[in-house]
Design an enzyme around this catalytic site. Sequence first.
Site, PDB file in Angstrom:
ATOM      1  N   ASN A   1       0.871  -1.180   0.000  1.00 30.78           N
ATOM      2  CA  ASN A   1       0.000   0.000   0.000  1.00 30.78           C
ATOM      3  C   ASN A   1       0.905   1.226   0.000  1.00 30.78           C
ATOM      4  O   ASN A   1       1.508   1.561   1.020  1.00 30.78           O
ATOM      5  CB  ASN A   1      -0.898  -0.016   1.246  1.00 30.78           C
ATOM      6  CG  ASN A   1      -1.737   1.250   1.359  1.00 30.78           C
ATOM      7  OD1 ASN A   1      -1.750   2.079   0.454  1.00 30.78           O
ATOM      8  ND2 ASN A   1      -2.424   1.410   2.476  1.00 30.78           N
TER       9      ASN A   1
ATOM     10  N   LYS B   1       0.061   4.272  -0.321  1.00 28.76           N
ATOM     11  CA  LYS B   1      -0.582   5.476   0.223  1.00 28.76           C
ATOM     12  C   LYS B   1      -0.349   6.656  -0.726  1.00 28.76           C
ATOM     13  O   LYS B   1      -0.292   6.446  -1.926  1.00 28.76           O
ATOM     14  CB  LYS B   1      -0.072   5.733   1.651  1.00 28.76           C
ATOM     15  CG  LYS B   1      -0.192   4.477   2.515  1.00 28.76           C
ATOM     16  CD  LYS B   1      -0.003   4.715   3.967  1.00 28.76           C
ATOM     17  CE  LYS B   1      -0.196   3.401   4.713  1.00 28.76           C
ATOM     18  NZ  LYS B   1      -0.154   3.523   6.146  1.00 28.76           N
TER      19      LYS B   1
ATOM     20  N   HIS C   1      -9.744   1.432   4.961  1.00 24.04           N
ATOM     21  CA  HIS C   1      -8.457   1.699   5.617  1.00 24.04           C
ATOM     22  C   HIS C   1      -8.665   2.742   6.722  1.00 24.04           C
ATOM     23  O   HIS C   1      -9.434   3.688   6.545  1.00 24.04           O
ATOM     24  CB  HIS C   1      -7.429   2.200   4.604  1.00 24.04           C
ATOM     25  CG  HIS C   1      -6.039   2.166   5.151  1.00 24.04           C
ATOM     26  ND1 HIS C   1      -5.581   3.113   6.033  1.00 24.04           N
ATOM     27  CD2 HIS C   1      -5.029   1.272   4.985  1.00 24.04           C
ATOM     28  CE1 HIS C   1      -4.334   2.810   6.378  1.00 24.04           C
ATOM     29  NE2 HIS C   1      -3.975   1.701   5.758  1.00 24.04           N
TER      30      HIS C   1
ATOM     31  N   GLU D   1      -6.986   5.168   7.661  1.00 31.13           N
ATOM     32  CA  GLU D   1      -6.688   6.555   7.282  1.00 31.13           C
ATOM     33  C   GLU D   1      -7.870   7.185   6.539  1.00 31.13           C
ATOM     34  O   GLU D   1      -8.064   8.393   6.579  1.00 31.13           O
ATOM     35  CB  GLU D   1      -5.400   6.600   6.444  1.00 31.13           C
ATOM     36  CG  GLU D   1      -4.169   6.389   7.323  1.00 31.13           C
ATOM     37  CD  GLU D   1      -2.969   5.759   6.618  1.00 31.13           C
ATOM     38  OE1 GLU D   1      -2.961   5.687   5.375  1.00 31.13           O
ATOM     39  OE2 GLU D   1      -2.044   5.322   7.330  1.00 31.13           O
TER      40      GLU D   1
ATOM     41  N   GLU E   1      -5.688  -4.466  10.641  1.00 34.40           N
ATOM     42  CA  GLU E   1      -4.677  -3.433  10.851  1.00 34.40           C
ATOM     43  C   GLU E   1      -5.008  -2.638  12.114  1.00 34.40           C
ATOM     44  O   GLU E   1      -5.785  -1.677  12.052  1.00 34.40           O
ATOM     45  CB  GLU E   1      -4.633  -2.468   9.659  1.00 34.40           C
ATOM     46  CG  GLU E   1      -4.257  -3.097   8.349  1.00 34.40           C
ATOM     47  CD  GLU E   1      -3.622  -2.092   7.391  1.00 34.40           C
ATOM     48  OE1 GLU E   1      -2.496  -2.359   6.945  1.00 34.40           O
ATOM     49  OE2 GLU E   1      -4.226  -1.043   7.103  1.00 34.40           O
TER      50      GLU E   1
ATOM     51  N   GLY F   1       2.367   2.606  11.052  1.00 37.98           N
ATOM     52  CA  GLY F   1       3.376   3.662  10.990  1.00 37.98           C
ATOM     53  C   GLY F   1       4.068   3.971  12.305  1.00 37.98           C
ATOM     54  O   GLY F   1       4.747   4.985  12.435  1.00 37.98           O
TER      55      GLY F   1
ATOM     56  N   SER G   1       3.132  -1.627  10.445  1.00 39.10           N
ATOM     57  CA  SER G   1       4.580  -1.617  10.722  1.00 39.10           C
ATOM     58  C   SER G   1       5.305  -2.905  10.337  1.00 39.10           C
ATOM     59  O   SER G   1       6.330  -3.236  10.941  1.00 39.10           O
ATOM     60  CB  SER G   1       4.855  -1.301  12.194  1.00 39.10           C
ATOM     61  OG  SER G   1       4.419   0.006  12.509  1.00 39.10           O
TER      62      SER G   1
HETATM   63  P1  13P Z   1       2.833   0.788   7.675  1.00 39.58           P
HETATM   64  O1  13P Z   1       3.353  -0.527   7.163  1.00 39.58           O
HETATM   65  O2  13P Z   1       3.577   1.964   7.123  1.00 39.58           O
HETATM   66  O3  13P Z   1       2.717   0.786   9.162  1.00 39.58           O
HETATM   67  O4  13P Z   1       1.353   0.952   7.109  1.00 39.58           O
HETATM   68  C1  13P Z   1       0.469  -0.085   7.249  1.00 39.58           C
HETATM   69  C2  13P Z   1      -0.727   0.202   6.449  1.00 39.58           C
HETATM   70  O5  13P Z   1      -1.490   1.121   6.762  1.00 39.58           O
HETATM   71  C3  13P Z   1      -0.988  -0.610   5.264  1.00 39.58           C
HETATM   72  O6  13P Z   1      -2.259  -0.420   4.776  1.00 39.58           O
END
Ligand code: 13P
Length: 240
Positions: A6, A8, A95, A97, A164, A170, A201
Amino acid sequence: MYFIANWKMFGGLNSLNSLHKVMKFFKTFKKKRIVKVIYCPPNTLIRPMTKKLKNSKIEVGAQNCHEKLEYGAFTGSVNSKMLKSVGAKYVIIGHSEVRKAGENNRLINLKIKNSLSSGLKVIFCIGETLKEKRKKLTKKVLNQQIASGLKKIKKSKNILIAYEPVWAIGTGIIPKKKELFETITFIKKKIKNLKVLYGGSVNSDNINQLKLIENIDGFLIGGASQDHKKFIDIIKKTYN
Ligand code: 13P
């Protein structure tokens, strides 16, 4: 096992330059028959990425979509049909976010239904916040997210679940082995016969711990997936 990148809101056309290295690695990778690699770049890169990956087994997905199936006056939005038409095979829905920016369970349900009817496979994200975890609400929250997100959706092999925990995204922190095993078991009991991935992470160091958790069907990887070396390393180490 699934390894889903991902990206982002990262990446321009030049970020595609290292893809041939991932393709080369995957072509000769001994476990390639039991491994599925999927890239979810920003929408701007879906088409060029699909073209680059044309002769490989690596697939492309999107990170979100609008809930409507028809075209419409929704400035800045893209629906699942449009994503499908430029080569996406998957879409991430729910997600944290995006939830944080106002996406609710009802909307998520609509997006999942419509994405499936557009012919996309759905990577459905669920997970509790730190506050919810501290209040011991994890199971309750996951239950709600699953029940409302998948409401009136017949069990489908075209849905993958990505657990997640929001506090693990993150932050460099991952759940304890036992805790993660139990949560994944809980999710699998709720929705039988679906693959459940872990995200939050994941990196080339902690993959050695994570791969020991037997009920995980793959990983949704953010930060570490943008660096091809780290991404390849994660895949390699999973089988070492
Ligand atoms: P990170 O691997 O950067 O923690 O992000 C995880 C994530 O949100 C994948 O969708």
